[in-house]
Design a protein around this motif. Structure first.
Motif, PDB file in Angstrom:
ATOM      1  N   ARG A 225       5.599  56.325  51.240  1.00 28.69           N
ATOM      2  CA  ARG A 225       5.907  56.026  49.811  1.00 28.69           C
ATOM      3  C   ARG A 225       5.034  56.063  48.942  1.00 28.69           C
ATOM      4  O   ARG A 225       3.560  56.072  49.018  1.00 28.69           O
ATOM      5  CB  ARG A 225       6.091  54.294  50.134  1.00 28.69           C
ATOM      6  N   ASN A 226       5.177  56.188  47.674  1.00 33.30           N
ATOM      7  CA  ASN A 226       4.132  56.248  46.470  1.00 33.30           C
ATOM      8  C   ASN A 226       3.614  54.937  46.217  1.00 33.30           C
ATOM      9  O   ASN A 226       4.474  53.859  46.401  1.00 33.30           O
ATOM     10  CB  ASN A 226       5.302  56.407  45.185  1.00 33.30           C
ATOM     11  N   GLY A 227       2.465  54.926  45.602  1.00 29.31           N
ATOM     12  CA  GLY A 227       1.725  53.790  45.306  1.00 29.31           C
ATOM     13  C   GLY A 227       0.626  53.531  46.160  1.00 29.31           C
ATOM     14  O   GLY A 227       0.499  54.084  47.241  1.00 29.31           O
ATOM     15  N   THR A 228      -0.107  52.881  45.569  1.00 29.00           N
ATOM     16  CA  THR A 228      -1.639  52.591  46.343  1.00 29.00           C
ATOM     17  C   THR A 228      -1.570  51.042  46.862  1.00 29.00           C
ATOM     18  O   THR A 228      -2.652  50.939  47.547  1.00 29.00           O
ATOM     19  CB  THR A 228      -2.955  52.729  45.412  1.00 29.00           C
ATOM     20  N   GLY A 229      -0.574  50.262  46.588  1.00 23.80           N
ATOM     21  CA  GLY A 229      -0.737  48.992  47.266  1.00 23.80           C
ATOM     22  C   GLY A 229       0.837  48.650  47.525  1.00 23.80           C
ATOM     23  O   GLY A 229       1.857  49.361  47.171  1.00 23.80           O
ATOM     24  N   CYS A 230       1.040  47.520  48.135  1.00 23.76           N
ATOM     25  CA  CYS A 230       2.354  46.957  48.448  1.00 23.76           C
ATOM     26  C   CYS A 230       2.401  45.582  48.761  1.00 23.76           C
ATOM     27  O   CYS A 230       1.791  45.086  49.214  1.00 23.76           O
ATOM     28  CB  CYS A 230       2.702  47.570  50.043  1.00 23.76           C
ATOM     29  N   ALA A 231       3.661  45.261  47.911  1.00 14.55           N
ATOM     30  CA  ALA A 231       3.733  43.667  47.922  1.00 14.55           C
ATOM     31  C   ALA A 231       4.965  43.452  48.732  1.00 14.55           C
ATOM     32  O   ALA A 231       5.941  44.003  48.975  1.00 14.55           O
ATOM     33  CB  ALA A 231       4.120  43.267  46.332  1.00 14.55           C
ATOM     34  N   ILE A 232       4.859  42.150  49.456  1.00 12.34           N
ATOM     35  CA  ILE A 232       5.965  41.960  50.216  1.00 12.34           C
ATOM     36  C   ILE A 232       6.520  40.550  49.619  1.00 12.34           C
ATOM     37  O   ILE A 232       5.876  39.510  49.551  1.00 12.34           O
ATOM     38  CB  ILE A 232       5.433  41.643  51.732  1.00 12.34           C
ATOM     39  N   LEU A 233       7.864  40.845  49.354  1.00 18.84           N
ATOM     40  CA  LEU A 233       8.589  39.453  48.826  1.00 18.84           C
ATOM     41  C   LEU A 233       9.629  39.013  49.745  1.00 18.84           C
ATOM     42  O   LEU A 233      10.539  39.931  50.416  1.00 18.84           O
ATOM     43  CB  LEU A 233       9.223  39.873  47.531  1.00 18.84           C
ATOM     44  N   LEU A 234       9.831  37.785  50.036  1.00 16.52           N
ATOM     45  CA  LEU A 234      10.866  37.187  50.871  1.00 16.52           C
ATOM     46  C   LEU A 234      11.768  36.449  49.429  1.00 16.52           C
ATOM     47  O   LEU A 234      11.388  35.540  49.029  1.00 16.52           O
ATOM     48  CB  LEU A 234      10.188  36.195  51.664  1.00 16.52           C
ATOM     49  N   GLN A 235      12.893  37.487  49.307  1.00 19.01           N
ATOM     50  CA  GLN A 235      13.461  37.050  48.331  1.00 19.01           C
ATOM     51  C   GLN A 235      15.008  36.869  48.605  1.00 19.01           C
ATOM     52  O   GLN A 235      15.794  37.815  49.385  1.00 19.01           O
ATOM     53  CB  GLN A 235      13.566  38.421  47.142  1.00 19.01           C
ATOM     54  N   VAL A 236      15.710  35.840  48.032  1.00 22.20           N
ATOM     55  CA  VAL A 236      17.187  35.846  48.053  1.00 22.20           C
ATOM     56  C   VAL A 236      18.008  36.644  47.650  1.00 22.20           C
ATOM     57  O   VAL A 236      17.666  37.063  46.435  1.00 22.20           O
ATOM     58  CB  VAL A 236      17.517  34.522  47.784  1.00 22.20           C
ATOM     59  N   VAL A 237      18.798  37.355  48.244  1.00 21.64           N
ATOM     60  CA  VAL A 237      19.681  38.368  47.353  1.00 21.64           C
ATOM     61  C   VAL A 237      21.168  37.796  47.307  1.00 21.64           C
ATOM     62  O   VAL A 237      21.676  37.410  48.360  1.00 21.64           O
ATOM     63  CB  VAL A 237      19.738  39.735  48.072  1.00 21.64           C
ATOM     64  N   GLU A 238      21.608  37.790  46.083  1.00 22.47           N
ATOM     65  CA  GLU A 238      23.019  37.220  45.811  1.00 22.47           C
ATOM     66  C   GLU A 238      24.080  38.145  46.709  1.00 22.47           C
ATOM     67  O   GLU A 238      23.691  39.292  47.026  1.00 22.47           O
ATOM     68  CB  GLU A 238      23.302  37.081  44.456  1.00 22.47           C
ATOM     69  N   ARG A 239      25.224  37.719  46.903  1.00 20.89           N
ATOM     70  CA  ARG A 239      26.281  38.292  47.404  1.00 20.89           C
ATOM     71  C   ARG A 239      26.703  39.662  46.858  1.00 20.89           C
ATOM     72  O   ARG A 239      27.018  40.697  47.361  1.00 20.89           O
ATOM     73  CB  ARG A 239      27.528  37.297  47.521  1.00 20.89           C
ATOM     74  N   ASP A 240      26.629  39.713  45.561  1.00 15.75           N
ATOM     75  CA  ASP A 240      26.873  40.872  44.814  1.00 15.75           C
ATOM     76  C   ASP A 240      25.667  41.822  44.609  1.00 15.75           C
ATOM     77  O   ASP A 240      25.803  42.756  44.064  1.00 15.75           O
ATOM     78  CB  ASP A 240      27.234  40.696  43.234  1.00 15.75           C
ATOM     79  N   GLY A 241      24.580  41.415  45.441  1.00 17.06           N
ATOM     80  CA  GLY A 241      23.388  42.413  45.626  1.00 17.06           C
ATOM     81  C   GLY A 241      22.242  42.282  44.477  1.00 17.06           C
ATOM     82  O   GLY A 241      21.369  42.835  44.485  1.00 17.06           O
ATOM     83  N   ASP A 242      22.635  41.239  43.708  1.00 23.34           N
ATOM     84  CA  ASP A 242      21.599  40.884  42.732  1.00 23.34           C
ATOM     85  C   ASP A 242      20.393  40.174  42.900  1.00 23.34           C
ATOM     86  O   ASP A 242      20.519  39.174  44.131  1.00 23.34           O
ATOM     87  CB  ASP A 242      22.160  40.236  41.394  1.00 23.34           C
ATOM     88  N   PRO A 243      19.277  40.339  42.593  1.00 18.27           N
ATOM     89  CA  PRO A 243      18.189  39.536  43.168  1.00 18.27           C
ATOM     90  C   PRO A 243      18.115  38.314  42.779  1.00 18.27           C
ATOM     91  O   PRO A 243      18.382  37.800  41.437  1.00 18.27           O
ATOM     92  CB  PRO A 243      16.895  40.332  42.372  1.00 18.27           C
ATOM     93  N   GLY A 244      17.447  37.214  43.541  1.00 21.01           N
ATOM     94  CA  GLY A 244      17.601  35.854  43.398  1.00 21.01           C
ATOM     95  C   GLY A 244      16.233  35.278  43.432  1.00 21.01           C
ATOM     96  O   GLY A 244      14.940  36.122  43.191  1.00 21.01           O
ATOM     97  N   ARG A 245      16.085  34.092  43.991  1.00 20.86           N
ATOM     98  CA  ARG A 245      14.707  33.480  44.099  1.00 20.86           C
ATOM     99  C   ARG A 245      13.875  34.150  45.120  1.00 20.86           C
ATOM    100  O   ARG A 245      14.197  34.388  46.130  1.00 20.86           O
ATOM    101  CB  ARG A 245      15.118  31.889  44.502  1.00 20.86           C
ATOM    102  N   ILE A 246      12.579  33.999  44.673  1.00 13.76           N
ATOM    103  CA  ILE A 246      11.416  34.572  45.689  1.00 13.76           C
ATOM    104  C   ILE A 246      10.943  33.358  46.449  1.00 13.76           C
ATOM    105  O   ILE A 246      10.278  32.252  45.657  1.00 13.76           O
ATOM    106  CB  ILE A 246      10.525  35.229  44.678  1.00 13.76           C
ATOM    107  N   LEU A 247      11.156  33.537  47.635  1.00 15.00           N
ATOM    108  CA  LEU A 247      10.562  32.294  48.569  1.00 15.00           C
ATOM    109  C   LEU A 247       9.152  32.179  48.845  1.00 15.00           C
ATOM    110  O   LEU A 247       8.485  31.313  49.222  1.00 15.00           O
ATOM    111  CB  LEU A 247      11.488  31.986  49.850  1.00 15.00           C
ATOM    112  N   GLY A 248       8.679  33.434  49.005  1.00 17.23           N
ATOM    113  CA  GLY A 248       7.415  33.667  49.410  1.00 17.23           C
ATOM    114  C   GLY A 248       6.905  35.197  49.237  1.00 17.23           C
ATOM    115  O   GLY A 248       7.730  35.892  48.921  1.00 17.23           O
ATOM    116  N   ALA A 249       5.519  35.397  49.191  1.00 16.03           N
ATOM    117  CA  ALA A 249       4.853  36.579  48.755  1.00 16.03           C
ATOM    118  C   ALA A 249       3.745  36.831  49.590  1.00 16.03           C
ATOM    119  O   ALA A 249       2.912  36.129  49.800  1.00 16.03           O
ATOM    120  CB  ALA A 249       4.956  36.876  47.360  1.00 16.03           C
TER     121      ALA A 249
END
Length: 258
Positions: A225-249
């Motif tokens: 993958r491209n990039g020199t860093g990587c963030a891990i997001l624990l994120q709720v994804v809505e039923r239509d695929g839209d991003p929602g609340r981030i629970l942890g990172a």
């Protein structure tokens, strides 16, 4: 700058791959890289062609340097027609912002927009407004509530997620630590701006169902993958695929403390 909702809206889609064959990776990682406890996740939607954005870019850089907030910069492509094509812009970043517009029930998008923990937004050039949202979320329980850790060694990447409630996607966000760009045309012509934590790619690497979980990814795929860093997001994804609340990172970075 504000942009109305597109008549044919972008869908927010993340690549879901089976873990056994997963290609997630970042270049130039150190032998070990540990996650941090973050107070919040701040995602800035910005553009090199937006005259209102440089103060927000500077604030995002300050947050990235301080390190107690996971700060990510998403360069959108819808200002490219104004005389300068953003060298860091991706369609995925634009789609993510339009996805947030749906989640936040907004009629359009704007730059510079700072989305805090996936549930609220403010002008990214207003540090007081962004900080007020961080503090409000911490006080009302809308902030990060699930422990997430990530580490890298010769064996690969280990992502550990604590217990909680609900379901969420485990999202890997690949970013560059720093990019200095000389802008030759457009609203910021003649400026040289250093951008921090500019996102290059996004993908879903797993799912979480409320129980403690450990996900291991092989070292052999870290250069995919491209990039020199990587963030891990624990994120709720809505039923239509839209991003929602981030629970942890958590974050794995090529530069310790960046």
């Amino acid at each position: 700058m504000n942009v109305p909702r597109l008549t044919s809206r972008f869908s927010f889609s993340l690549l879901v791959l089976p873990v056994a064959g997963l290609a997630i990776g970042i270049g130039a990682l150190p032998a070990t890289a540990a996650a941090s406890d973050f107070k919040a996740v701040v995602e800035l939607f910005t553009s090199q062609g937006c005259s209102s954005c440089p103060p927000a870019d500077a604030e995002l850089a300050r947050l990235a340097e301080e390190g107690d907030v996971l700060a990510l910069s998403y360069h959108v492509d819808y200002w490219n027609y104004r005389g300068w094509v953003d060298t860091l812009a991706t369609r995925d970043s634009t789609e993510r912002q339009y996805g947030y517009a749906e989640t936040l029930k907004r009629k359009g998008v704007y730059t510079p927009q700072a989305v805090v923990n996936g549930v609220d937004h403010a002008n990214g050039a207003n540090p007081a407004a962004v900080q007020a949202l961080i503090d409000k979320h911490a006080a009302t329980g809308q902030g990060l509530s699930v422990e997430v850790e990530a580490a890298y060694d010769d064996a690969g990447v280990t992502i550990s997620i604590g217990p909680g409630s609900g379901e969420a996607s485990i999202v890997a966000v690949y970013f560059d630590d720093s990019n200095t760009v000389e802008i030759e045309r457009g609203e910021n012509a003649g400026s040289t701006i250093t951008y921090r934590h500019s996102v290059r790619e996004i993908e879903t690497v797993g799912m979480w169902a409320g129980t403690a979980q450990t996900l291991k990814l092989p070292a052999s795929v870290l250069s995919a993958r491209n990039g020199t860093g990587c963030a891990i997001l624990l994120q709720v994804v809505e039923r239509d695929g839209d991003p929602g609340r981030i629970l942890g990172a958590a974050m794995i970075s090529g530069t310790q403390g960046s």
